[in-house]
Design a protein around this motif. Structure first.
Motif, mmCIF file in Angstrom:
data_model
loop_
_atom_site.group_PDB
_atom_site.id
_atom_site.type_symbol
_atom_site.label_atom_id
_atom_site.label_comp_id
_atom_site.label_asym_id
_atom_site.label_seq_id
_atom_site.Cartn_x
_atom_site.Cartn_y
_atom_site.Cartn_z
ATOM 1 N N VAL A 64 0.844 -1.200 0.000
ATOM 2 C CA VAL A 64 0.000 0.000 0.000
ATOM 3 C C VAL A 64 0.877 1.248 0.000
ATOM 4 O O VAL A 64 0.609 2.227 -0.705
ATOM 5 C CB VAL A 64 -0.945 -0.010 1.213
ATOM 6 N N LEU A 65 1.934 1.204 0.759
ATOM 7 C CA LEU A 65 2.882 2.311 0.796
ATOM 8 C C LEU A 65 3.492 2.544 -0.584
ATOM 9 O O LEU A 65 3.621 3.673 -1.055
ATOM 10 C CB LEU A 65 3.969 1.997 1.828
ATOM 11 N N GLY A 66 3.861 1.447 -1.253
ATOM 12 C CA GLY A 66 4.435 1.566 -2.590
ATOM 13 C C GLY A 66 3.471 2.166 -3.589
ATOM 14 O O GLY A 66 3.864 2.985 -4.432
ATOM 15 N N ASP A 67 2.206 1.778 -3.510
ATOM 16 C CA ASP A 67 1.199 2.389 -4.391
ATOM 17 C C ASP A 67 1.113 3.891 -4.153
ATOM 18 O O ASP A 67 1.014 4.682 -5.096
ATOM 19 C CB ASP A 67 -0.171 1.738 -4.150
ATOM 20 N N ALA A 68 1.140 4.293 -2.880
ATOM 21 C CA ALA A 68 1.055 5.720 -2.559
ATOM 22 C C ALA A 68 2.268 6.473 -3.102
ATOM 23 O O ALA A 68 2.151 7.612 -3.570
ATOM 24 C CB ALA A 68 0.947 5.913 -1.049
ATOM 25 N N MET A 69 3.430 5.841 -3.062
ATOM 26 C CA MET A 69 4.658 6.470 -3.536
ATOM 27 C C MET A 69 4.784 6.428 -5.054
ATOM 28 O O MET A 69 5.698 7.036 -5.617
ATOM 29 C CB MET A 69 5.872 5.777 -2.897
ATOM 30 N N GLY A 70 3.887 5.684 -5.695
ATOM 31 C CA GLY A 70 3.913 5.611 -7.150
ATOM 32 C C GLY A 70 4.911 4.638 -7.718
ATOM 33 O O GLY A 70 5.275 4.732 -8.897
ATOM 34 N N VAL A 71 5.355 3.653 -6.902
ATOM 35 C CA VAL A 71 6.346 2.695 -7.392
ATOM 36 C C VAL A 71 5.760 1.297 -7.537
ATOM 37 O O VAL A 71 6.462 0.363 -7.944
ATOM 38 C CB VAL A 71 7.580 2.652 -6.470
ATOM 39 N N GLY A 72 4.478 1.103 -7.207
ATOM 40 C CA GLY A 72 3.846 -0.201 -7.319
ATOM 41 C C GLY A 72 3.815 -0.936 -5.998
ATOM 42 O O GLY A 72 4.532 -0.604 -5.054
ATOM 43 N N ALA A 73 2.987 -1.971 -5.936
ATOM 44 C CA ALA A 73 2.705 -2.655 -4.684
ATOM 45 C C ALA A 73 3.667 -3.795 -4.361
ATOM 46 O O ALA A 73 3.537 -4.413 -3.299
ATOM 47 C CB ALA A 73 1.268 -3.202 -4.715
ATOM 48 N N ASP A 74 4.615 -4.091 -5.232
ATOM 49 C CA ASP A 74 5.585 -5.144 -4.946
ATOM 50 C C ASP A 74 6.557 -4.635 -3.882
ATOM 51 O O ASP A 74 7.209 -3.610 -4.088
ATOM 52 C CB ASP A 74 6.342 -5.506 -6.222
ATOM 53 N N PRO A 75 6.687 -5.326 -2.737
ATOM 54 C CA PRO A 75 7.630 -4.859 -1.715
ATOM 55 C C PRO A 75 9.049 -4.678 -2.237
ATOM 56 O O PRO A 75 9.773 -3.785 -1.776
ATOM 57 C CB PRO A 75 7.554 -5.952 -0.642
#
Length: 406
Positions: A321-332
């Motif tokens: 979810v954090l990655g989606d917010a940062m615009g880098v995608g949901a893959d850890p």
């Protein structure tokens, strides 16, 4: 992702103003009838036109300003006692804090000592401040610590081997004036290390453990995962990830400074009730051992912390979810790569060796970090010596495992 937590707590200054020109609210945020204030400010500010303008305006309205600028790195306990003695002798009615995190923390602790007396050691820990302190008006000159809205201040005690925190809702400033104009003079390294620390605040707030407490008990200062702060943490992380490299590269970029000021403020509001965890627990002994800036250590550690935590499925989902917010995608993996890439872009080294840490130091660092039980307890997974050593070993080698499995 649907968050199962539906409880939350917010603790904020009664007044928060943010934006270019917000410093003009200083006079209006002082308690009615204030005639004498102590200004705890960073030494470089004393001759700044911005500070001179503020001080002149206050004095034109009948407020006598006594400047205290002996802000020493890491805030030794003795220096704060001397500042409090000065404030008490002057009979000040409020404290203005202008500067980076050290100046803001110093002001909070001076306000505590003036009101309740010393020694500071009797307040170490949580919820030990017995009542309100002298009002503090906070004007941050860096976008990073969030101290203008948080209930914690940190000192260095020579009798201990790391920094010590004092945490209480009574330490929250009476007002926060977040004016990006005050950050324009920050050097690139200060911008970088303060800014990445704000990102750590956002990430660790969003990934904090659920530490629910019965409402009829005294709440801990830091209450864990919080439905009221999660959106702020995500927005802060997105802002900082996008704008920190620009602020470092283009220090006069007003848009970047504005975005960073807001991102840092949002991260401070988020972690103020939630708490931070393993980057901070490990950085306290690392910073004490190396004398390096706090944000340099927490920023360096963050990718390794996320790399270790992503093995827990629930935390991996939150990292996505954090990655989606940062615009880098949901893959850890993408999130960890983005965090490492941000560090590279702003000059944060990738290995603890660059800070002067030797391999033989690692066991003691892990042992000291475990003494920060509150920070370790807020981690989303059980964090014992084995996990901390694993993180330290990776950060010492400068190697991210990414696809590592339990």
């Amino acid at each position: 992702m649907t968050d199962s937590v539906t409880t939350g707590t917010l603790r904020l200054p009664p007044r928060v103003h943010a934006g270019f020109g917000a410093r003009a609210q200083l006079l209006h945020t002082l308690p009615d009838g204030t005639q004498r204030v102590l200004a705890v400010i960073d030494p470089f500010l004393t001759s700044s036109p911005l500070w001179i303008e503020l001080q002149t305006s206050l004095e034109a309205h009948g407020v006598r300003v006594h400047v205290y600028s002996d802000i020493r790195p890491e805030l030794p306990v003795d220096s704060l006692t001397a500042a409090a003695d000065t404030a008490a002798a002057l009979g000040v009615q409020a404290i203005i804090a202008a500067g980076g995190g050290s100046a803001l923390d110093a002001a909070k602790l001076v306000a505590l000592l003036v009101t309740h007396g010393g020694p500071l050691s009797r307040f170490y820990g949580e919820n030990l401040v017995p009542g309100p302190v002298l009002p503090v008006i906070a004007l941050p000159t860096t976008a990073g610590t969030g101290s203008e809205v948080t209930p914690v201040a940190v000192v260095s005690d020579p009798r201990r081997h790391m920094k010590v925190g004092i945490s209480s809702p009574h330490l929250i400033p009476a007002a926060a004036l977040v004016d990006p104009e005050l950050t324009l003079a920050a050097p690139a390294s200060v911008t970088a290390f303060a800014g990445v620390d704000a990102l750590v605040h956002a990430v660790e707030s969003f990934t904090a453990a659920d530490l629910r407490s019965p409402w009829n008990d005294e709440l801990p200062v830091f209450t864990g995962r919080n439905t009221l702060t999660s959106a702020l943490a995500l927005e802060a992380a997105a802002r900082i990830h996008a704008w920190l490299p620009i602020a470092v590269r283009e220090p006069a970029n007003r848009r970047a400074r504005e975005e960073m000021a807001i991102g840092s403020l949002q991260a401070g509001i988020a972690f103020g009730p939630t708490g931070t965890h393993l980057s901070h627990a490990l950085q306290y002994p690392i910073g004490a051992a190396t004398g390096t800036p706090h944000g340099l250590g927490t920023g360096l550690l963050l990718p390794y912390i996320v790399d270790a935590l992503r093995r827990d499925p629930a935390t991996a989902e939150r990292i996505g979810v954090l990655g989606d917010a940062m615009g880098v995608g949901a893959d850890p993996d993408a999130v960890i790569t983005a965090l490492s890439g941000l560090n590279d872009a702003i000059g944060v080294p990738s290995s603890l060796r660059a800070l002067g840490i030797e391999r033989e130091h690692l066991p003691q660092i892990a042992e000291l970090a475990l003494e920060s039980r509150r920070l370790v307890g807020i981690a989303p997974v059980p964090a014992g010596e084995e996990l901390l050593r694993e993180i330290l070993d990776s950060a010492f080698a400068g190697t991210l495992a990414l696809r590592r499995t339990a």
